[in-house]
Design a protein around this motif. Structure first.
Motif, PDB file in Angstrom:
ATOM      1  N   ARG A 157       7.495  41.019  27.346  1.00 40.99           N
ATOM      2  CA  ARG A 157       8.781  40.851  26.686  1.00 40.99           C
ATOM      3  C   ARG A 157       8.576  40.732  25.173  1.00 40.99           C
ATOM      4  NH1 ARG A 157       5.582  37.579  28.870  1.00 40.99           N
ATOM      5  NH2 ARG A 157       6.876  36.951  30.622  1.00 40.99           N
ATOM      6  N   THR A 158       9.665  40.969  24.430  1.00 37.98           N
ATOM      7  CA  THR A 158       9.636  40.846  22.975  1.00 37.98           C
ATOM      8  C   THR A 158       9.694  39.379  22.576  1.00 37.98           C
ATOM      9  OG1 THR A 158      11.005  42.837  22.961  1.00 37.98           O
ATOM     10  CG2 THR A 158      10.765  41.674  20.869  1.00 37.98           C
ATOM     11  N   VAL A 159       8.915  39.015  21.572  1.00 34.96           N
ATOM     12  CA  VAL A 159       9.010  37.674  20.985  1.00 34.96           C
ATOM     13  C   VAL A 159       8.922  37.804  19.462  1.00 34.96           C
ATOM     14  CG1 VAL A 159       8.042  36.346  22.929  1.00 34.96           C
ATOM     15  CG2 VAL A 159       6.509  37.323  21.211  1.00 34.96           C
ATOM     16  N   VAL A 160       9.379  36.786  18.766  1.00 33.90           N
ATOM     17  CA  VAL A 160       9.252  36.775  17.306  1.00 33.90           C
ATOM     18  C   VAL A 160       7.945  36.082  16.938  1.00 33.90           C
ATOM     19  CG1 VAL A 160      10.222  35.873  15.159  1.00 33.90           C
ATOM     20  CG2 VAL A 160      11.738  36.856  16.899  1.00 33.90           C
TER      21      VAL A 160
ATOM     22  N   SER B 158      11.454  28.923  30.669  1.00 38.31           N
ATOM     23  CA  SER B 158      11.366  30.376  30.888  1.00 38.31           C
ATOM     24  C   SER B 158      10.155  30.763  31.737  1.00 38.31           C
ATOM     25  CB  SER B 158      11.286  31.105  29.529  1.00 38.31           C
ATOM     26  OG  SER B 158      10.064  30.800  28.874  1.00 38.31           O
ATOM     27  N   ASP B 159      10.225  31.949  32.316  1.00 41.75           N
ATOM     28  CA  ASP B 159       9.092  32.467  33.098  1.00 41.75           C
ATOM     29  C   ASP B 159       7.819  32.494  32.262  1.00 41.75           C
ATOM     30  OD1 ASP B 159      10.831  32.868  35.170  1.00 41.75           O
ATOM     31  OD2 ASP B 159      10.676  35.065  35.181  1.00 41.75           O
ATOM     32  N   LYS B 160       7.946  32.952  31.024  1.00 41.81           N
ATOM     33  CA  LYS B 160       6.723  33.117  30.221  1.00 41.81           C
ATOM     34  C   LYS B 160       6.027  31.791  29.995  1.00 41.81           C
ATOM     35  CE  LYS B 160       9.223  34.623  26.681  1.00 41.81           C
ATOM     36  NZ  LYS B 160      10.450  33.931  27.117  1.00 41.81           N
ATOM     37  N   ALA B 161       6.820  30.710  29.839  1.00 41.73           N
ATOM     38  CA  ALA B 161       6.214  29.389  29.637  1.00 41.73           C
ATOM     39  C   ALA B 161       5.409  28.989  30.873  1.00 41.73           C
ATOM     40  CB  ALA B 161       7.295  28.356  29.336  1.00 41.73           C
TER      41      ALA B 161
ATOM     42  N   VAL C   9       4.042  31.797  18.654  1.00 40.45           N
ATOM     43  CA  VAL C   9       5.396  32.230  19.003  1.00 40.45           C
ATOM     44  C   VAL C   9       6.103  31.035  19.627  1.00 40.45           C
ATOM     45  CG1 VAL C   9       4.592  34.609  19.388  1.00 40.45           C
ATOM     46  CG2 VAL C   9       4.848  33.080  21.339  1.00 40.45           C
ATOM     47  N   HIS C  10       7.410  31.123  19.751  1.00 38.54           N
ATOM     48  CA  HIS C  10       8.196  30.036  20.335  1.00 38.54           C
ATOM     49  C   HIS C  10       8.893  30.524  21.597  1.00 38.54           C
ATOM     50  CE1 HIS C  10       8.674  28.299  15.986  1.00 38.54           C
ATOM     51  NE2 HIS C  10       7.453  28.149  16.477  1.00 38.54           N
ATOM     52  N   CYS C  11       9.046  29.633  22.548  1.00 39.04           N
ATOM     53  CA  CYS C  11       9.809  30.013  23.744  1.00 39.04           C
ATOM     54  C   CYS C  11      10.420  28.782  24.394  1.00 39.04           C
ATOM     55  CB  CYS C  11       8.938  30.780  24.734  1.00 39.04           C
ATOM     56  SG  CYS C  11       7.761  29.781  25.637  1.00 39.04           S
ATOM     57  N   ASP C  12      11.316  29.055  25.338  1.00 39.63           N
ATOM     58  CA  ASP C  12      11.965  27.992  26.102  1.00 39.63           C
ATOM     59  C   ASP C  12      11.001  27.531  27.191  1.00 39.63           C
ATOM     60  OD1 ASP C  12      13.695  26.626  28.071  1.00 39.63           O
ATOM     61  OD2 ASP C  12      15.338  27.385  26.817  1.00 39.63           O
ATOM     62  N   ARG C  13      10.841  26.232  27.311  1.00 37.31           N
ATOM     63  CA  ARG C  13       9.933  25.663  28.298  1.00 37.31           C
ATOM     64  C   ARG C  13      10.343  26.013  29.731  1.00 37.31           C
ATOM     65  NH1 ARG C  13       8.517  19.315  27.591  1.00 37.31           N
ATOM     66  NH2 ARG C  13       9.343  19.562  25.490  1.00 37.31           N
TER      67      ARG C  13
HETATM   68  C1  FMN Z   1      14.150  41.070  19.094  1.00 32.31           C
HETATM   69  C2  FMN Z   1      13.900  40.047  20.177  1.00 32.31           C
HETATM   70  C3  FMN Z   1      13.272  38.875  19.852  1.00 32.31           C
HETATM   71  C4  FMN Z   1      13.028  37.909  20.825  1.00 32.31           C
HETATM   72  N1  FMN Z   1      12.352  36.777  20.486  1.00 32.31           N
HETATM   73  C5  FMN Z   1      12.057  35.857  21.436  1.00 32.31           C
HETATM   74  C6  FMN Z   1      11.257  34.725  21.123  1.00 32.31           C
HETATM   75  O1  FMN Z   1      10.804  34.528  19.985  1.00 32.31           O
HETATM   76  N2  FMN Z   1      10.981  33.836  22.123  1.00 32.31           N
HETATM   77  C7  FMN Z   1      11.451  34.027  23.396  1.00 32.31           C
HETATM   78  O2  FMN Z   1      11.149  33.179  24.255  1.00 32.31           O
HETATM   79  N3  FMN Z   1      12.194  35.094  23.738  1.00 32.31           N
HETATM   80  C8  FMN Z   1      12.507  36.024  22.782  1.00 32.31           C
HETATM   81  N4  FMN Z   1      13.248  37.131  23.114  1.00 32.31           N
HETATM   82  C9  FMN Z   1      13.753  37.267  24.502  1.00 32.31           C
HETATM   83  C10 FMN Z   1      12.610  37.725  25.418  1.00 32.31           C
HETATM   84  O3  FMN Z   1      12.277  39.078  25.114  1.00 32.31           O
HETATM   85  C11 FMN Z   1      12.970  37.616  26.904  1.00 32.31           C
HETATM   86  O4  FMN Z   1      14.060  38.434  27.219  1.00 32.31           O
HETATM   87  C12 FMN Z   1      13.296  36.187  27.320  1.00 32.31           C
HETATM   88  O5  FMN Z   1      12.601  35.216  26.549  1.00 32.31           O
HETATM   89  C13 FMN Z   1      12.975  35.961  28.798  1.00 32.31           C
HETATM   90  O6  FMN Z   1      11.597  36.227  29.007  1.00 32.31           O
HETATM   91  P1  FMN Z   1      10.781  35.642  30.276  1.00 32.31           P
HETATM   92  O7  FMN Z   1      11.742  35.621  31.426  1.00 32.31           O
HETATM   93  O8  FMN Z   1       9.668  36.615  30.455  1.00 32.31           O
HETATM   94  O9  FMN Z   1      10.313  34.280  29.914  1.00 32.31           O
HETATM   95  C14 FMN Z   1      13.462  38.128  22.161  1.00 32.31           C
HETATM   96  C15 FMN Z   1      14.078  39.331  22.485  1.00 32.31           C
HETATM   97  C16 FMN Z   1      14.287  40.280  21.516  1.00 32.31           C
HETATM   98  C17 FMN Z   1      14.938  41.575  21.923  1.00 32.31           C
END
Ligand code: FMN
Length: 202
Positions: free
Chosen positions: A54-57, A76-79, A70-74
Protein backbone atom coordinates in the motif's frame (compact mmCIF):
# COMPACT_ATOMS: atom_id res chain seq x y z
CA UNK A 1 12.68 15.89 -17.60
CA UNK A 2 16.29 14.83 -18.43
CA UNK A 3 17.19 14.78 -22.13
CA UNK A 4 19.77 12.84 -24.16
CA UNK A 5 21.73 16.05 -24.77
CA UNK A 6 21.96 16.79 -21.04
CA UNK A 7 25.29 15.94 -19.45
CA UNK A 8 25.19 12.62 -17.64
CA UNK A 9 24.56 13.03 -13.89
CA UNK A 10 27.61 12.77 -11.61
CA UNK A 11 26.29 9.50 -10.14
CA UNK A 12 26.26 7.80 -13.57
CA UNK A 13 29.73 6.37 -13.00
CA UNK A 14 30.38 7.27 -9.39
CA UNK A 15 29.07 4.71 -6.89
CA UNK A 16 29.49 6.98 -3.86
CA UNK A 17 27.56 9.71 -5.69
CA UNK A 18 24.77 7.22 -6.49
CA UNK A 19 24.57 6.31 -2.79
CA UNK A 20 24.39 9.99 -1.85
CA UNK A 21 21.77 10.60 -4.55
CA UNK A 22 19.60 7.78 -3.18
CA UNK A 23 19.52 9.31 0.30
CA UNK A 24 19.15 12.83 -1.11
CA UNK A 25 16.09 11.73 -3.08
CA UNK A 26 14.56 10.10 0.01
CA UNK A 27 15.18 13.19 2.16
CA UNK A 28 13.75 15.37 -0.62
CA UNK A 29 10.72 13.08 -0.80
CA UNK A 30 9.97 13.73 2.88
CA UNK A 31 9.47 17.45 2.17
CA UNK A 32 8.44 17.58 -1.52
CA UNK A 33 4.92 16.38 -2.18
CA UNK A 34 5.54 16.22 -5.93
CA UNK A 35 8.36 13.67 -5.52
CA UNK A 36 7.37 10.03 -6.02
CA UNK A 37 9.49 9.31 -2.96
CA UNK A 38 7.00 11.31 -0.87
CA UNK A 39 4.49 8.47 -1.19
CA UNK A 40 6.28 5.16 -1.76
CA UNK A 41 4.67 1.74 -1.60
CA UNK A 42 5.26 -0.19 1.61
CA UNK A 43 5.23 -3.97 1.35
CA UNK A 44 4.67 -6.22 4.35
CA UNK A 45 4.16 -9.95 4.80
CA UNK A 46 0.94 -11.34 6.27
CA UNK A 47 0.46 -14.31 8.58
CA UNK A 48 0.20 -16.68 5.59
CA UNK A 49 3.46 -15.33 4.12
CA UNK A 50 1.64 -13.43 1.38
CA UNK A 51 2.84 -9.99 0.27
CA UNK A 52 0.67 -6.95 1.13
CA UNK A 53 1.35 -3.52 -0.35
CA UNK A 54 0.00 0.00 0.00
CA UNK A 55 0.97 3.66 -0.40
CA UNK A 56 2.34 5.50 2.62
CA UNK A 57 3.81 8.96 3.17
CA UNK A 58 7.52 9.00 3.89
CA UNK A 59 7.98 11.06 7.08
CA UNK A 60 11.73 10.81 7.69
CA UNK A 61 14.86 9.48 5.99
CA UNK A 62 18.09 9.43 8.00
CA UNK A 63 21.10 8.56 5.85
CA UNK A 64 23.50 8.36 8.81
CA UNK A 65 21.32 5.92 10.74
CA UNK A 66 20.04 4.16 7.61
CA UNK A 67 16.45 4.52 8.80
CA UNK A 68 13.12 5.60 7.31
CA UNK A 69 9.92 6.47 9.12
CA UNK A 70 6.28 6.23 8.15
CA UNK A 71 3.11 6.60 10.21
CA UNK A 72 0.10 4.34 10.41
CA UNK A 73 -2.97 3.49 12.44
CA UNK A 74 -2.27 0.90 15.12
CA UNK A 75 -5.59 -0.78 14.22
CA UNK A 76 -4.59 -1.28 10.56
CA UNK A 77 -3.53 -4.51 8.87
CA UNK A 78 -0.08 -3.14 8.16
CA UNK A 79 0.52 -2.42 11.85
CA UNK A 80 -0.36 -6.01 12.78
CA UNK A 81 1.78 -7.34 9.93
CA UNK A 82 4.81 -5.29 10.96
CA UNK A 83 4.37 -6.30 14.61
CA UNK A 84 4.29 -9.99 13.66
CA UNK A 85 6.86 -10.00 10.88
CA UNK A 86 9.48 -7.25 10.71
CA UNK A 87 10.52 -7.82 7.08
CA UNK A 88 9.31 -4.93 4.90
CA UNK A 89 10.16 -3.23 1.61
CA UNK A 90 9.64 0.27 0.25
CA UNK A 91 9.47 1.09 -3.44
CA UNK A 92 8.94 4.14 -5.65
CA UNK A 93 9.80 5.23 -9.18
CA UNK A 94 10.15 8.94 -9.85
CA UNK A 95 9.48 9.68 -13.54
CA UNK A 96 11.14 13.09 -13.50
CA UNK A 97 14.37 11.73 -12.01
CA UNK A 98 14.02 8.45 -13.93
CA UNK A 99 15.10 6.69 -10.75
CA UNK A 100 13.57 3.68 -9.03
CA UNK A 101 14.52 3.07 -5.41
CA UNK A 102 13.90 -0.18 -3.56
CA UNK A 103 14.64 -0.53 0.13
CA UNK A 104 14.42 -3.73 2.12
CA UNK A 105 14.73 -3.82 5.86
CA UNK A 106 13.29 -4.59 9.24
CA UNK A 107 10.54 -2.49 10.70
CA UNK A 108 9.68 -1.70 14.30
CA UNK A 109 6.24 -0.51 15.37
CA UNK A 110 6.37 2.33 17.91
CA UNK A 111 3.29 3.34 19.85
CA UNK A 112 3.84 4.47 23.43
CA UNK A 113 7.29 6.00 23.43
CA UNK A 114 9.02 9.35 23.04
CA UNK A 115 9.66 8.74 19.34
CA UNK A 116 5.92 8.34 18.69
CA UNK A 117 5.09 11.33 20.90
CA UNK A 118 7.47 13.48 18.85
CA UNK A 119 6.04 12.16 15.56
CA UNK A 120 2.49 12.94 16.77
CA UNK A 121 3.51 16.43 17.89
CA UNK A 122 5.09 16.98 14.48
CA UNK A 123 1.92 15.96 12.60
CA UNK A 124 -0.52 18.50 11.28
CA UNK A 125 -4.18 18.51 12.37
CA UNK A 126 -5.29 17.33 8.93
CA UNK A 127 -3.02 14.28 9.28
CA UNK A 128 -4.15 13.59 12.86
CA UNK A 129 -7.83 13.46 11.81
CA UNK A 130 -7.29 10.06 10.13
CA UNK A 131 -6.30 8.47 13.44
CA UNK A 132 -9.61 9.39 15.06
CA UNK A 133 -11.64 7.56 12.44
CA UNK A 134 -14.19 5.06 13.82
CA UNK A 135 -14.52 2.18 13.53
CA UNK A 136 -10.91 1.17 12.78
CA UNK A 137 -9.38 1.02 9.27
CA UNK A 138 -10.51 -1.96 7.21
CA UNK A 139 -13.71 -2.60 9.20
CA UNK A 140 -16.62 -3.65 6.98
CA UNK A 141 -19.43 -1.07 6.58
CA UNK A 142 -23.10 -1.32 5.60
CA UNK A 143 -22.64 1.74 3.37
CA UNK A 144 -19.55 3.55 2.13
CA UNK A 145 -19.97 6.56 4.41
CA UNK A 146 -20.94 4.75 7.60
CA UNK A 147 -17.89 5.86 9.56
CA UNK A 148 -17.05 8.97 11.58
CA UNK A 149 -14.06 11.30 11.60
CA UNK A 150 -13.42 13.77 14.43
CA UNK A 151 -13.53 17.51 13.78
CA UNK A 152 -10.11 19.17 13.66
CA UNK A 153 -10.24 20.41 17.27
CA UNK A 154 -10.94 16.92 18.62
CA UNK A 155 -8.47 15.41 16.16
CA UNK A 156 -5.58 17.13 17.93
CA UNK A 157 -5.81 14.54 20.72
CA UNK A 158 -8.43 11.88 20.02
CA UNK A 159 -6.36 9.87 17.55
CA UNK A 160 -3.21 9.60 19.63
CA UNK A 161 -3.96 6.09 21.03
CA UNK A 162 -4.36 4.82 17.46
CA UNK A 163 -1.25 6.51 16.10
CA UNK A 164 1.97 4.63 15.52
CA UNK A 165 5.31 5.27 13.89
CA UNK A 166 6.99 2.56 11.84
CA UNK A 167 10.77 2.86 11.80
CA UNK A 168 12.47 0.87 9.08
CA UNK A 169 16.10 -0.06 9.52
CA UNK A 170 17.28 -0.42 5.93
CA UNK A 171 19.33 -3.54 5.21
CA UNK A 172 19.45 -3.54 1.40
CA UNK A 173 19.21 -0.67 -1.09
CA UNK A 174 18.68 -0.90 -4.84
CA UNK A 175 19.10 2.12 -7.14
CA UNK A 176 18.09 2.07 -10.82
CA UNK A 177 18.63 5.05 -13.13
CA UNK A 178 17.21 4.92 -16.64
CA UNK A 179 19.11 6.65 -19.44
CA UNK A 180 19.20 5.57 -23.09
CA UNK A 181 22.95 6.19 -23.07
CA UNK A 182 23.30 3.46 -20.46
CA UNK A 183 21.09 2.50 -17.53
CA UNK A 184 22.80 2.29 -14.17
CA UNK A 185 21.91 0.01 -11.30
CA UNK A 186 23.65 -0.18 -7.96
CA UNK A 187 22.98 -2.03 -4.75
CA UNK A 188 24.16 -1.87 -1.17
CA UNK A 189 23.85 -4.22 1.76
CA UNK A 190 24.22 -3.22 5.39
CA UNK A 191 27.44 -4.50 6.98
CA UNK A 192 27.76 -3.52 10.64
CA UNK A 193 27.58 0.25 10.84
CA UNK A 194 28.37 0.70 7.13
CA UNK A 195 27.30 -0.37 3.67
CA UNK A 196 28.88 -2.67 1.09
CA UNK A 197 27.83 -1.72 -2.41
CA UNK A 198 28.52 -2.26 -6.07
CA UNK A 199 27.23 -1.77 -9.60
CA UNK A 200 24.81 -4.36 -10.96
CA UNK A 201 23.44 -5.26 -14.34
CA UNK A 202 20.28 -3.13 -14.70
C1 FMN B 1 -1.21 9.12 -1.35
C2 FMN B 1 -1.53 8.18 -0.21
C3 FMN B 1 -0.86 8.31 0.97
C4 FMN B 1 -1.13 7.46 2.04
N1 FMN B 1 -0.41 7.58 3.19
C5 FMN B 1 -0.62 6.72 4.21
C6 FMN B 1 0.19 6.76 5.37
O1 FMN B 1 1.12 7.58 5.51
N2 FMN B 1 -0.06 5.86 6.37
C7 FMN B 1 -1.06 4.93 6.25
O2 FMN B 1 -1.22 4.13 7.20
N3 FMN B 1 -1.84 4.84 5.16
C8 FMN B 1 -1.64 5.72 4.13
N4 FMN B 1 -2.41 5.63 3.00
C9 FMN B 1 -3.50 4.63 2.94
C10 FMN B 1 -2.90 3.24 2.67
O3 FMN B 1 -2.42 3.20 1.33
C11 FMN B 1 -3.91 2.11 2.88
O4 FMN B 1 -5.00 2.24 2.00
C12 FMN B 1 -4.44 2.06 4.31
O5 FMN B 1 -3.50 2.54 5.26
C13 FMN B 1 -4.85 0.64 4.69
O6 FMN B 1 -3.72 -0.21 4.56
P1 FMN B 1 -3.61 -1.63 5.32
O7 FMN B 1 -5.00 -2.20 5.37
O8 FMN B 1 -2.68 -2.41 4.47
O9 FMN B 1 -3.07 -1.36 6.68
C14 FMN B 1 -2.13 6.45 1.90
C15 FMN B 1 -2.78 6.31 0.69
C16 FMN B 1 -2.49 7.15 -0.36
C17 FMN B 1 -3.21 6.93 -1.66
Amino acid sequence: MPHDRDPLPAFHDDLAAAFAELWRLLADGVVQGRSAFHAPSLATVDAQGRPRIRTVVLRAADAAAGTLRVHCDRRSDKAAEVAAHAAVALHAYDRAAKIQLRIEGRAGLHADDALTDAAWEGSRAMSRVCYGIAPGPGTGLDSGGAYTVPDEAAALTIGRPNFSAVVIQAEALDFLYLDRRGHRRAGWRREGAGWIGGWRVP
